[in-house]
Enzyme design. Structure first.
Site, PDB file in Angstrom:
ATOM      1  N   ILE A  23      78.506  51.902  23.957  1.00 16.33           N
ATOM      2  CA  ILE A  23      77.455  52.017  22.944  1.00 16.33           C
ATOM      3  C   ILE A  23      76.065  51.923  23.544  1.00 16.33           C
ATOM      4  O   ILE A  23      75.084  52.098  22.826  1.00 16.33           O
ATOM      5  CB  ILE A  23      77.630  50.956  21.832  1.00 16.33           C
ATOM      6  CG1 ILE A  23      77.695  49.544  22.418  1.00 16.33           C
ATOM      7  CG2 ILE A  23      78.856  51.241  21.009  1.00 16.33           C
ATOM      8  CD1 ILE A  23      77.816  48.462  21.352  1.00 16.33           C
ATOM      9  N   ALA A  24      75.937  51.659  24.849  1.00 12.85           N
ATOM     10  CA  ALA A  24      74.624  51.655  25.494  1.00 12.85           C
ATOM     11  C   ALA A  24      74.800  51.727  26.997  1.00 12.85           C
ATOM     12  O   ALA A  24      75.783  51.213  27.535  1.00 12.85           O
ATOM     13  CB  ALA A  24      73.816  50.403  25.122  1.00 12.85           C
ATOM     14  N   GLY A  26      72.552  51.406  30.812  1.00 15.87           N
ATOM     15  CA  GLY A  26      71.315  50.983  31.444  1.00 15.87           C
ATOM     16  C   GLY A  26      71.441  50.925  32.952  1.00 15.87           C
ATOM     17  O   GLY A  26      72.514  51.174  33.515  1.00 15.87           O
ATOM     18  N   GLY A  27      70.341  50.617  33.598  1.00 19.31           N
ATOM     19  CA  GLY A  27      70.320  50.601  35.051  1.00 19.31           C
ATOM     20  C   GLY A  27      71.079  49.435  35.641  1.00 19.31           C
ATOM     21  O   GLY A  27      71.581  49.525  36.765  1.00 19.31           O
ATOM     22  N   ALA A  29      73.382  47.435  33.563  1.00 23.63           N
ATOM     23  CA  ALA A  29      74.575  47.082  32.798  1.00 23.63           C
ATOM     24  C   ALA A  29      74.902  48.185  31.812  1.00 23.63           C
ATOM     25  O   ALA A  29      74.100  49.087  31.564  1.00 23.63           O
ATOM     26  CB  ALA A  29      74.368  45.754  32.051  1.00 23.63           C
ATOM     27  N   VAL A  31      76.899  48.515  27.820  1.00 22.57           N
ATOM     28  CA  VAL A  31      77.332  47.737  26.668  1.00 22.57           C
ATOM     29  C   VAL A  31      78.457  48.499  25.969  1.00 22.57           C
ATOM     30  O   VAL A  31      78.353  49.701  25.724  1.00 22.57           O
ATOM     31  CB  VAL A  31      76.173  47.477  25.685  1.00 22.57           C
ATOM     32  CG1 VAL A  31      76.651  46.615  24.521  1.00 22.57           C
ATOM     33  CG2 VAL A  31      75.028  46.797  26.403  1.00 22.57           C
ATOM     34  N   LYS A  46      78.531  43.234  27.257  1.00 17.82           N
ATOM     35  CA  LYS A  46      77.628  43.815  28.255  1.00 17.82           C
ATOM     36  C   LYS A  46      78.229  43.567  29.631  1.00 17.82           C
ATOM     37  O   LYS A  46      78.458  42.429  30.036  1.00 17.82           O
ATOM     38  CB  LYS A  46      76.242  43.176  28.166  1.00 17.82           C
ATOM     39  CG  LYS A  46      75.285  43.652  29.253  1.00 17.82           C
ATOM     40  CD  LYS A  46      73.912  43.003  29.130  1.00 17.82           C
ATOM     41  CE  LYS A  46      73.169  43.545  27.956  1.00 17.82           C
ATOM     42  NZ  LYS A  46      71.789  43.032  27.893  1.00 17.82           N
ATOM     43  N   ASP A 140      61.257  40.439  27.440  1.00 12.23           N
ATOM     44  CA  ASP A 140      61.452  41.883  27.327  1.00 12.23           C
ATOM     45  C   ASP A 140      61.455  42.303  25.857  1.00 12.23           C
ATOM     46  O   ASP A 140      62.346  43.009  25.398  1.00 12.23           O
ATOM     47  CB  ASP A 140      62.760  42.302  28.001  1.00 12.23           C
ATOM     48  CG  ASP A 140      62.835  43.806  28.225  1.00 12.23           C
ATOM     49  OD1 ASP A 140      61.761  44.432  28.374  1.00 12.23           O
ATOM     50  OD2 ASP A 140      63.939  44.353  28.237  1.00 12.23           O
TER      51      ASP A 140
END
Length: 707
Positions: A23-24, A26-27, A29, A31, A46, A140
């Protein structure tokens, strides 16, 4: 990324969390949607990218931050449930929020009205206020980390990457690592790496600006220029881009995003109170409130007019030092784009119903199709020694004193030794080139390809190349046969020192695990046995069983002993106990027929007999139980009639009619008197029917004849 997806989807982490769809991304990790098998609930997991778990310092920091985040319990903060390390796979388990991100809303529904923007920011600040009260700085805050659930809830995510405020983190935000999203970085985080609650306040102010205008406050071609603007330029007033916004809303944004941290609200709780004041004014339809505007404006605006939209005058501009020249900016941009030694800009797309992990490892700034820096994808991770990205910002006294300027650069005087120096440089260059050739090229050879070969064949091929073989590891493989080489270090064609060693990983063949014998186990015990056998639990089907107690496993699908892949699902058949049987009432019916029917259904029948004046002999007087349900083996009791009680008829012949009648009645009979054919009136009994000495049912009628 696809390789990572297929590797983890369907896997059970730590024997508990079954990984589902991604569902996601990233650099640092990815998810996943997952299921907590122990509590049977959906969660978000994650998973840090491969290799991060090898860094023990990172693992300790990750676990420390996870524990810090788990302490935070707030309705507007995404809950952190668990963290773990499954054979080198580092993961964090969080609450799963079904919906979209604030970034999705900004893209499609902004500029928002001041009332809508403030309503969206208020729960964000509420969560941050709770975090600040617990000594946690988020670091963040950005629209991607604000989740909007389908039921209207607002949740702030990724507290797992923040750190608790303590003496260790008061001096450097991340121990020598600058982490953040450029468009939301507070100036002090850029200049000297410090972060506290006011850093989150600044980022929240930028998010509010973006909701009000639909755009980021600072635009530039690369992240370094954006960071430079955060240090040197005030956030513009929202009304300068979206006319009609009240001046007190402009003042609120100016207060939250003051470049001097001392002029901002002390923490999110203070800013939350200010937002509520402004929201009340907006909802009351107030267009101007000079007192509220003056109260909210940071002190740095004193003497510059009533609105933060006014330009700085020349004297104020002179007070801002030139921290970096353009050439120096280029140098820092090269540092940030230098790969793993410096950092990267995260270029991932935002994913619905999720948030994006912080960090990135892509080589250089993210750019769109036109080659321009994309500020919607600008997460920066710059690593290196514990030093700020930009030189420390020079502070100025309130009286307007100017900062000390660096000494001017002077051109060195030419020397007559120039030719000699040039010759020396050339000699050193040649020596360096020769050394580089030897140490970088001449000592190395290419590693031959041995993938798919047996150990003996790979050893022979490497020996022909002057290299030796070392077995580094053995792993399961669905595609490479047992005993064959799966991978090598270095890879085929990679550089290896002559007469050096190539590490090889051999295949153990397909990973298979036998389904254990589960019959007679409880459902919980069977699930645990499957996890211990490195298999997954699929589903349970209930069936009636006469020999397996309720709640215990009857069988498994596949059956015990079947070899399956790791984490393959095994379904279970669980007993509901014996099947219930309806009981039929046989009262008043033939007892023999009743007994045969009840026995055929599996009941145990007991039978007793007794006299009954109303139920015919051989019929059922009563039954227990006579209704409801039973199971096989249960007992049903029948009481069967023997008919009425029989009584011997007394001899009353020759007795007077009154005496005879009394005797028969005492014996339990009814008496009927008849005159004999020779009746002469003397009133003596001459006969009875039934006759004397015979048996008759008690209560029956005896007829006597008299003369």
């Amino acid at each position: 990324m696809d390789r990572t997806d297929s590797r983890l989807t369907g896997r059970v982490l730590d024997g508990r969390y079954r990984v589902g769809r991604t569902i996601a991304r990233g650099g640092m990790a990815m998810v996943y949607e997952a299921t907590d098998l122990r509590l049977d609930r959906p969660v978000a997991v994650k998973v840090m990218h491969e290799g991060l778990a090898d860094d023990q310092e990172f693992v300790r920091r990750f676990q420390r931050e996870a524990r810090s985040a788990a302490r935070l319990s707030h309705p507007h903060a995404v809950a952190v449930f668990d963290t773990g390390d499954d054979d080198g796979t580092l993961f964090l388990v969080m609450e799963l929020v079904d919906g979209r991100t604030l970034r999705d809303l900004i893209r499609s529904e902004t500029p928002a009205t001041p009332a809508r923007a403030l309503a969206l920011v208020e729960p964000v600040l509420s969560a941050l206020a709770a975090a600040h009260a617990a000594g946690i700085v988020h670091r963040d805050v950005k629209p991607e980390n604000v989740l909007l659930a389908e039921d209207g809830r607002v949740k702030v995510a990724d507290f797992g990457l923040s750190r608790a405020i303590n003496a260790e983190t008061q001096h450097t935000a991340t121990g020598g690592v600058l982490i953040g999203t450029v468009s939301y970085l507070a100036p002090e985080l850029v200049v000297d790496g410090t972060a506290d609650a006011r850093t989150d306040v600044y980022a929240a102010g930028v998010v509010l600006f973006e909701l009000l205008t639909g755009s980021k406050p600072h635009q530039a071609d690369n992240p370094i220029q954006v960071a430079y603007k955060h240090v040197h330029e005030d956030i513009p007033a929202p009304s300068s881009r979206t006319p009609g916004i009240p001046a007190y809303v402009d003042a609120l944004v100016a207060r939250a995003t003051a470049r001097d941290a001392a002029l901002r609200p002390a923490d999110a709780q203070v800013l939350l109170q200010q937002v509520r004041r402004v929201r009340l004014a907006v909802e009351d339809g107030v267009t101007e409130d000079a007192e509220l505007t003056a109260d909210l404006l940071p002190r740095s605006y004193a003497g510059r007019g009533s609105s933060p939209t006014e330009d700085l005058d020349a004297s104020t501009t002179d007070e801002l030092p030139e921290i970096l020249e353009p050439a120096e900016l280029v140098g820092i941009a090269e540092l940030v784009g230098a790969g793993s030694a410096a950092g990267a800009v995260d270029d991932r797309e935002h994913t619905r119903t999720s948030w994006e992990p912080l960090g990135g490892h892509a080589p250089g700034p993210a750019r769109d199709e036109a080659g321009v820096y994309d500020q919607e994808r600008d997460t920066v991770v710059a690593t290196g020694p514990a030093a700020p990205l930009l030189p420390p910002r020079q502070r100025h006294p309130v009286d307007g004193g100017r900062p000390d300027l660096p000494p001017s650069r002077t051109t060195p005087t030419r020397s007559r030794r120039g030719p000699v120096a040039l010759l020396l440089v050339l000699v050193l260059a040649v020596a360096a080139a020769a050394g580089g050739w030897w140490f970088g090229i001449a000592r190395y050879t290419d590693a031959p390809a041995v993938l798919g070969l047996s150990r003996a064949a790979a050893d022979a091929r490497l020996d022909d190349a002057g290299l030796s073989l070392r077995i580094a590891d053995r792993v399961y493989s669905e595609t490479v046969p047992r005993g064959m080489v799966v991978s090598t270090d270095p890879e085929p064609g990679g550089r290896v020192r002559k007469e050096g060693t190539v590490g090889a990983t051999l295949s153990l063949g397909p990973e298979r695990h036998d389904v254990p014998g589960l019959r007679g186990s409880t459902l919980d015990a069977a699930q645990q046995q499957l996890l211990d056998a490195k298999l997954g639990y699929g589903d349970a089907v209930e069936r009636y069983s006469d020999d397996v107690p309720e709640g215990q496993v009857i069988a498994s699908d596949p059956v015990a002993g079947t070899a399956l892949r790791r984490d393959a699902a095994v379904d279970l058949v669980v007993s509901r106990g014996p099947r219930p049987i309806k009981v039929v009432d046989w009262t008043g019916k033939d007892a023999d027929t009743a007994e045969k029917s009840l026995t055929s259904k599996g009941f145990e029948v007991t039978r007793t007999e007794e006299n009954d004046d109303t139920v015919a002999a051989g019929d059922v007087i009563r039954q227990s139980p006579d209704s409801g349900t039973l199971v096989k083996g249960d007992e049903v009791a029948l009481v069967v009639s023997e008919g009425p009680v029989m009584v011997q008829v007394p001899d009353v012949v020759g007795a007077g009619v009154d005496a005879a009648q009394a005797t028969l009645e005492r014996a339990g009979f009814e008496v009927e008197v008849q005159r004999a054919s020779l009746y002469i009136g003397v009133q003596y009994v001459v006969s009875t029917d039934p006759g004397a000495g015979s048996s008759a049912p008690r209560g029956s009628t005896i007829v006597i004849s008299i003369v």
